[in-house]
Design a protein around this motif. Structure first.
Motif, PDB file in Angstrom:
ATOM      1  N   VAL A  48     -21.195  33.249  -5.953  1.00 35.08           N
ATOM      2  CA  VAL A  48     -21.142  32.406  -7.146  1.00 35.08           C
ATOM      3  C   VAL A  48     -21.600  30.986  -6.814  1.00 35.08           C
ATOM      4  CG1 VAL A  48     -19.610  31.383  -8.866  1.00 35.08           C
ATOM      5  CG2 VAL A  48     -19.338  33.786  -8.225  1.00 35.08           C
ATOM      6  N   PHE A  49     -21.149  30.470  -5.682  1.00 30.65           N
ATOM      7  CA  PHE A  49     -21.562  29.131  -5.244  1.00 30.65           C
ATOM      8  C   PHE A  49     -23.072  29.071  -5.052  1.00 30.65           C
ATOM      9  CE2 PHE A  49     -22.599  26.183  -1.797  1.00 30.65           C
ATOM     10  CZ  PHE A  49     -22.047  25.007  -2.272  1.00 30.65           C
TER      11      PHE A  49
ATOM     12  N   VAL B 106     -24.815  28.908  -8.418  1.00 29.28           N
ATOM     13  CA  VAL B 106     -24.688  27.576  -9.023  1.00 29.28           C
ATOM     14  C   VAL B 106     -25.648  26.594  -8.364  1.00 29.28           C
ATOM     15  CG1 VAL B 106     -23.134  25.615  -9.362  1.00 29.28           C
ATOM     16  CG2 VAL B 106     -22.317  27.946  -9.772  1.00 29.28           C
ATOM     17  N   MET B 107     -25.737  26.634  -7.019  1.00 32.61           N
ATOM     18  CA  MET B 107     -26.630  25.734  -6.293  1.00 32.61           C
ATOM     19  C   MET B 107     -28.085  25.966  -6.682  1.00 32.61           C
ATOM     20  SD  MET B 107     -25.030  23.567  -4.350  1.00 32.61           S
ATOM     21  CE  MET B 107     -23.946  23.425  -5.781  1.00 32.61           C
TER      22      MET B 107
ATOM     23  N   TYR C 188     -29.186  27.240  -9.491  1.00 33.43           N
ATOM     24  CA  TYR C 188     -29.389  26.808 -10.877  1.00 33.43           C
ATOM     25  C   TYR C 188     -29.550  25.293 -10.945  1.00 33.43           C
ATOM     26  CZ  TYR C 188     -28.476  25.742 -15.753  1.00 33.43           C
ATOM     27  OH  TYR C 188     -28.563  25.238 -17.028  1.00 33.43           O
ATOM     28  N   LEU C 189     -28.693  24.562 -10.237  1.00 33.09           N
ATOM     29  CA  LEU C 189     -28.792  23.101 -10.246  1.00 33.09           C
ATOM     30  C   LEU C 189     -30.120  22.652  -9.631  1.00 33.09           C
ATOM     31  CD1 LEU C 189     -25.160  22.109  -9.184  1.00 33.09           C
ATOM     32  CD2 LEU C 189     -26.169  22.031 -11.481  1.00 33.09           C
TER      33      LEU C 189
END
Length: 296
Positions: A277-278, A281-282, A284-285
């Motif tokens: 999940v991390f 997120v990374m 996507y950012l």
């Protein structure tokens, strides 16, 4: 899907030097040095062959484990530098506008880079590692034949050890890639924004975060915090090193299926899920930064 596979193929072509050519050259050099050592009588082939028949199972198991561990260390280094370099390559070589003109989103481009780091790039090192170990086994068996101790039974045992250890090597490699996935995504995301500066920053970032916790929440020293303890836990290979040490020291007989079953049972699947999940997120950012910083 074809476009995504083409992007992964691009990553392999651009970085085949570190993941294919350099390992092949290294294997060739080591193999030639081994042949020269025997031909120049630096190693006694007859004595070596006799030694191999004293503890044949231990020698081949320990040799496979040692070489596989070395290749895993090599893969870890090149993957770190790949993530720090590959995710910033489009900006560095002025091809950003070209890729922006393609009907592929920034998120898909970054996903292809991470997918390459999890599949084709380590697969190249894995294949070469197996070739190098096969050459080692071949040299070891030839030395037993020179000593007059080679047999079909010994060759069959060597082949069985090679097959079993290959399965163990593959499972450990897959688990290690999944375990270190958040690190790769973090370094790649940082490289997307800061280029090669992501290399020193990735090394300093854990210390900075741990020091901030120490300053705000207290502790014995900056490296005695919950953050540092967690990062230390996530930085360790998800493999029982006690088993490997037992093999190298000849204290136990290695049972591949028991090792795999025990490792998978002890594997922290919750942390692996959190890491996935991390990583998402990374990425996507990083894709949002890339999309906004370099608009079409």
């Amino acid at each position: 899907m074809k476009a995504f596979l083409a992007l992964i193929r691009r990553e392999f072509i651009e970085h085949r030097g570190a993941f294919l050519i350099a390992p092949l050259i290294l294997v060739g050099i080591v193999f030639l040095l081994t042949l020269l050592a025997f031909s120049a009588d630096r190693l006694d082939s007859r004595m070596s062959g006799q030694f191999l028949t004293v503890f044949p199972t231990w020698v081949f198991e320990a040799g496979f484990a040692a070489l596989a561990s070395g290749w895993l260390v090599y893969l870890g280094f090149v993957l770190f530098f790949y993530c720090a370099d590959g995710f910033a390559a489009d900006k560095r070589n002025n091809s950003m506008l070209f890729w922006k003109s393609m009907p592929v989103s920034d998120l898909k481009v970054l996903l292809s880079k991470l997918a390459a780091a999890l599949t084709v790039l380590p697969a190249g090192v894995f294949a070469i590692a197996l070739v190098s170990i096969l050459l080692l086994f071949g040299v070891a068996y030839v030395t037993t034949m020179v000593a007059g101790l080679g047999s079909a039974a010994l060759l069959g045992n060597i082949a069985l050890i090679y097959a079993q250890m290959t399965l163990v090597f593959f499972v450990v490699l897959v688990c290690a890639l999944l375990w270190y996935l958040p690190y790769m995504a973090l370094v790649g995301a940082m490289a997307t924004a800061m280029g090669r500066w992501a290399i020193p920053l990735a090394v300093l970032l854990p210390s900075i975060v741990s020091a901030l916790e120490w300053v705000t929440l207290g502790g014995a020293h900056p490296f005695s915090t919950r953050t540092w303890a967690y990062l230390d836990y996530r930085s360790q290979m998800p493999v029982s090193l006690d088993v490997l040490e037992g093999i190298w020291e000849g204290e136990r007989h290695f049972e591949p299926m028991s090792f795999i079953t025990d490792m998978l049972a002890r594997f922290d699947w919750l942390q692996m899920g959190i890491g996935a999940v991390f990583a998402a997120v990374m990425l996507y950012l990083a894709s949002e930064y890339r999309r906004r910083a370099y608009p079409t």
